[in-house]
Design a protein around this motif. Sequence first.
Motif, PDB file in Angstrom:
ATOM      1  N   ASN A  44      18.841  85.504 -10.651  1.00  0.00           N
ATOM      2  CA  ASN A  44      19.024  84.711  -9.103  1.00  0.00           C
ATOM      3  C   ASN A  44      19.635  83.130  -9.360  1.00  0.00           C
ATOM      4  O   ASN A  44      19.720  83.579 -10.961  1.00  0.00           O
ATOM      5  CB  ASN A  44      17.236  84.122  -8.842  1.00  0.00           C
ATOM      6  CG  ASN A  44      16.865  83.759  -9.759  1.00  0.00           C
ATOM      7  OD1 ASN A  44      16.592  82.867 -10.493  1.00  0.00           O
ATOM      8  ND2 ASN A  44      16.250  84.521 -10.761  1.00  0.00           N
ATOM      9  N   LYS A  54      24.372  79.306  -6.624  1.00  0.00           N
ATOM     10  CA  LYS A  54      25.201  79.972  -5.919  1.00  0.00           C
ATOM     11  C   LYS A  54      25.771  81.707  -6.529  1.00  0.00           C
ATOM     12  O   LYS A  54      25.156  82.286  -7.327  1.00  0.00           O
ATOM     13  CB  LYS A  54      26.389  79.744  -7.065  1.00  0.00           C
ATOM     14  CG  LYS A  54      27.207  78.269  -7.168  1.00  0.00           C
ATOM     15  CD  LYS A  54      28.045  77.408  -7.661  1.00  0.00           C
ATOM     16  CE  LYS A  54      28.321  76.325  -7.508  1.00  0.00           C
ATOM     17  NZ  LYS A  54      29.685  75.530  -8.337  1.00  0.00           N
ATOM     18  N   GLU A  55      26.564  82.505  -5.308  1.00  0.00           N
ATOM     19  CA  GLU A  55      26.315  83.763  -4.687  1.00  0.00           C
ATOM     20  C   GLU A  55      27.025  84.564  -5.986  1.00  0.00           C
ATOM     21  O   GLU A  55      27.113  85.076  -7.107  1.00  0.00           O
ATOM     22  CB  GLU A  55      27.214  83.774  -3.577  1.00  0.00           C
ATOM     23  CG  GLU A  55      27.015  85.448  -3.588  1.00  0.00           C
ATOM     24  CD  GLU A  55      27.635  86.189  -2.566  1.00  0.00           C
ATOM     25  OE1 GLU A  55      27.408  87.499  -1.883  1.00  0.00           O
ATOM     26  OE2 GLU A  55      28.516  84.684  -1.172  1.00  0.00           O
ATOM     27  N   VAL A 110      24.122  91.815  -3.475  1.00  0.00           N
ATOM     28  CA  VAL A 110      23.402  90.374  -3.631  1.00  0.00           C
ATOM     29  C   VAL A 110      23.028  90.025  -1.764  1.00  0.00           C
ATOM     30  O   VAL A 110      23.641  90.188  -1.412  1.00  0.00           O
ATOM     31  CB  VAL A 110      25.157  89.769  -4.069  1.00  0.00           C
ATOM     32  CG1 VAL A 110      25.121  87.933  -4.515  1.00  0.00           C
ATOM     33  CG2 VAL A 110      25.469  90.392  -5.325  1.00  0.00           C
ATOM     34  N   TYR A 111      22.600  88.673  -2.135  1.00  0.00           N
ATOM     35  CA  TYR A 111      22.140  88.544  -0.837  1.00  0.00           C
ATOM     36  C   TYR A 111      20.374  87.296  -1.010  1.00  0.00           C
ATOM     37  O   TYR A 111      20.288  86.536  -1.922  1.00  0.00           O
ATOM     38  CB  TYR A 111      20.679  89.232  -0.273  1.00  0.00           C
ATOM     39  CG  TYR A 111      19.489  89.279  -1.408  1.00  0.00           C
ATOM     40  CD1 TYR A 111      18.422  89.110  -1.123  1.00  0.00           C
ATOM     41  CD2 TYR A 111      19.978  91.159  -2.239  1.00  0.00           C
ATOM     42  CE1 TYR A 111      17.874  89.501  -2.516  1.00  0.00           C
ATOM     43  CE2 TYR A 111      18.963  91.448  -2.937  1.00  0.00           C
ATOM     44  CZ  TYR A 111      18.007  91.184  -2.900  1.00  0.00           C
ATOM     45  OH  TYR A 111      16.679  91.252  -4.448  1.00  0.00           O
ATOM     46  N   LYS A 112      20.900  86.848   0.235  1.00  0.00           N
ATOM     47  CA  LYS A 112      20.228  84.994   0.184  1.00  0.00           C
ATOM     48  C   LYS A 112      18.778  85.386  -0.224  1.00  0.00           C
ATOM     49  O   LYS A 112      17.930  86.377   0.228  1.00  0.00           O
ATOM     50  CB  LYS A 112      20.552  84.225   1.558  1.00  0.00           C
ATOM     51  CG  LYS A 112      21.505  83.473   2.047  1.00  0.00           C
ATOM     52  CD  LYS A 112      22.093  83.351   2.997  1.00  0.00           C
ATOM     53  CE  LYS A 112      23.668  82.427   3.814  1.00  0.00           C
ATOM     54  NZ  LYS A 112      22.836  82.092   5.322  1.00  0.00           N
ATOM     55  N   ASN A 113      18.397  84.135  -1.071  1.00  0.00           N
ATOM     56  CA  ASN A 113      17.252  84.368  -1.452  1.00  0.00           C
ATOM     57  C   ASN A 113      16.477  83.777  -0.419  1.00  0.00           C
ATOM     58  O   ASN A 113      16.049  82.203   0.207  1.00  0.00           O
ATOM     59  CB  ASN A 113      16.980  83.352  -2.775  1.00  0.00           C
ATOM     60  CG  ASN A 113      15.643  83.442  -2.921  1.00  0.00           C
ATOM     61  OD1 ASN A 113      14.679  84.383  -2.458  1.00  0.00           O
ATOM     62  ND2 ASN A 113      15.142  82.562  -4.006  1.00  0.00           N
ATOM     63  N   CYS A 122      15.417  79.253   3.287  1.00  0.00           N
ATOM     64  CA  CYS A 122      16.483  80.344   2.403  1.00  0.00           C
ATOM     65  C   CYS A 122      17.490  79.188   0.820  1.00  0.00           C
ATOM     66  O   CYS A 122      16.998  78.124   1.676  1.00  0.00           O
ATOM     67  CB  CYS A 122      17.737  80.350   2.647  1.00  0.00           C
ATOM     68  SG  CYS A 122      17.653  82.002   3.859  1.00  0.00           S
ATOM     69  N   TYR A 154      20.091  82.000  -4.036  1.00  0.00           N
ATOM     70  CA  TYR A 154      20.655  83.624  -3.818  1.00  0.00           C
ATOM     71  C   TYR A 154      20.632  84.906  -4.970  1.00  0.00           C
ATOM     72  O   TYR A 154      20.560  84.247  -6.269  1.00  0.00           O
ATOM     73  CB  TYR A 154      22.508  84.475  -4.013  1.00  0.00           C
ATOM     74  CG  TYR A 154      23.072  83.636  -2.900  1.00  0.00           C
ATOM     75  CD1 TYR A 154      23.759  84.586  -1.978  1.00  0.00           C
ATOM     76  CD2 TYR A 154      23.439  82.447  -3.209  1.00  0.00           C
ATOM     77  CE1 TYR A 154      24.374  83.464  -0.617  1.00  0.00           C
ATOM     78  CE2 TYR A 154      24.642  81.883  -2.122  1.00  0.00           C
ATOM     79  CZ  TYR A 154      24.721  82.695  -0.962  1.00  0.00           C
ATOM     80  OH  TYR A 154      25.689  81.775   0.090  1.00  0.00           O
ATOM     81  N   LYS A 155      19.806  86.199  -4.782  1.00  0.00           N
ATOM     82  CA  LYS A 155      19.053  87.237  -5.513  1.00  0.00           C
ATOM     83  C   LYS A 155      19.947  87.958  -5.451  1.00  0.00           C
ATOM     84  O   LYS A 155      21.202  88.868  -4.766  1.00  0.00           O
ATOM     85  CB  LYS A 155      18.248  87.710  -4.716  1.00  0.00           C
ATOM     86  CG  LYS A 155      17.193  86.717  -5.684  1.00  0.00           C
ATOM     87  CD  LYS A 155      15.115  87.153  -5.010  1.00  0.00           C
ATOM     88  CE  LYS A 155      14.760  86.110  -5.466  1.00  0.00           C
ATOM     89  NZ  LYS A 155      12.844  86.620  -4.836  1.00  0.00           N
TER      90      LYS A 155
END
Length: 235
Positions: free
Chosen positions: A53, A56-57, A85-88, A98, A101-102
């Motif tokens: 996590n 930044k992505e 990879v996706y938004k937390n 949100c 990112y995770k």
Amino acid sequence: MIFLIGFLLLLTAFTSLYAEEKEYEFTRISVTLEERKELTPDVLSMTVGVNANAVKEADVINMLGSVDKAIRTLNLNYKGGSYSVYKNCWWEKDKRKCSGYKGEIGYSFELNDSKEQNKVLEVIDEFKEKYGERLNYTVSHPQWIISEKKTKETENELKLDMIDTAINFAKKAGERLGRKCYISSINYDVRRPTWEPPFLYRAAPVMEKASIEAPEPKKEDKAVNIKASVGYICR
């Protein structure tokens, strides 16, 4: 015309009688045979998942990419390496929030030596030490299993042994019946060894760098079992 109809009826009755007589000229037999062999597992199966996590992505992608590169340099046999990879995001008081990112990446290893699992865990643990709470990993319950190659080879051996048994049975059955018995069909039912479902362990925070000596799972023999329904015709 009447004579023709009568002749046809007589011919039909004679054909039916002849078929019944021919039916009694052979005997059908069906038996169930079974072969079993105990095998010593030859592959250590282990699944590892890495979670990262960051704000930044790109940072999440880079962390997972570094882990993947280190895993590949070990030159061990594994499957997987797919990542996401996706938004937390989460829900709070009916509102979606949100932050950062995770990402996650997973591997399924098939190892020949139990010591090879230590190499995998040590490599990942170095990244855990480097990134701290931004990276975690989980390890499934490692267990010794029988490789696909060894399993198929054993199955083929057992099937051939079963054919020999079926041929021997045909000979003895024919002697008892005073006829010649032939195999008409063989239907196999193969039962492979079952494995325990994986149990996940989450890595604890690293306090200091140290070599990892993971427990070595015990090799327990597993059985390959084959049943066959064999049909015979004895004339």
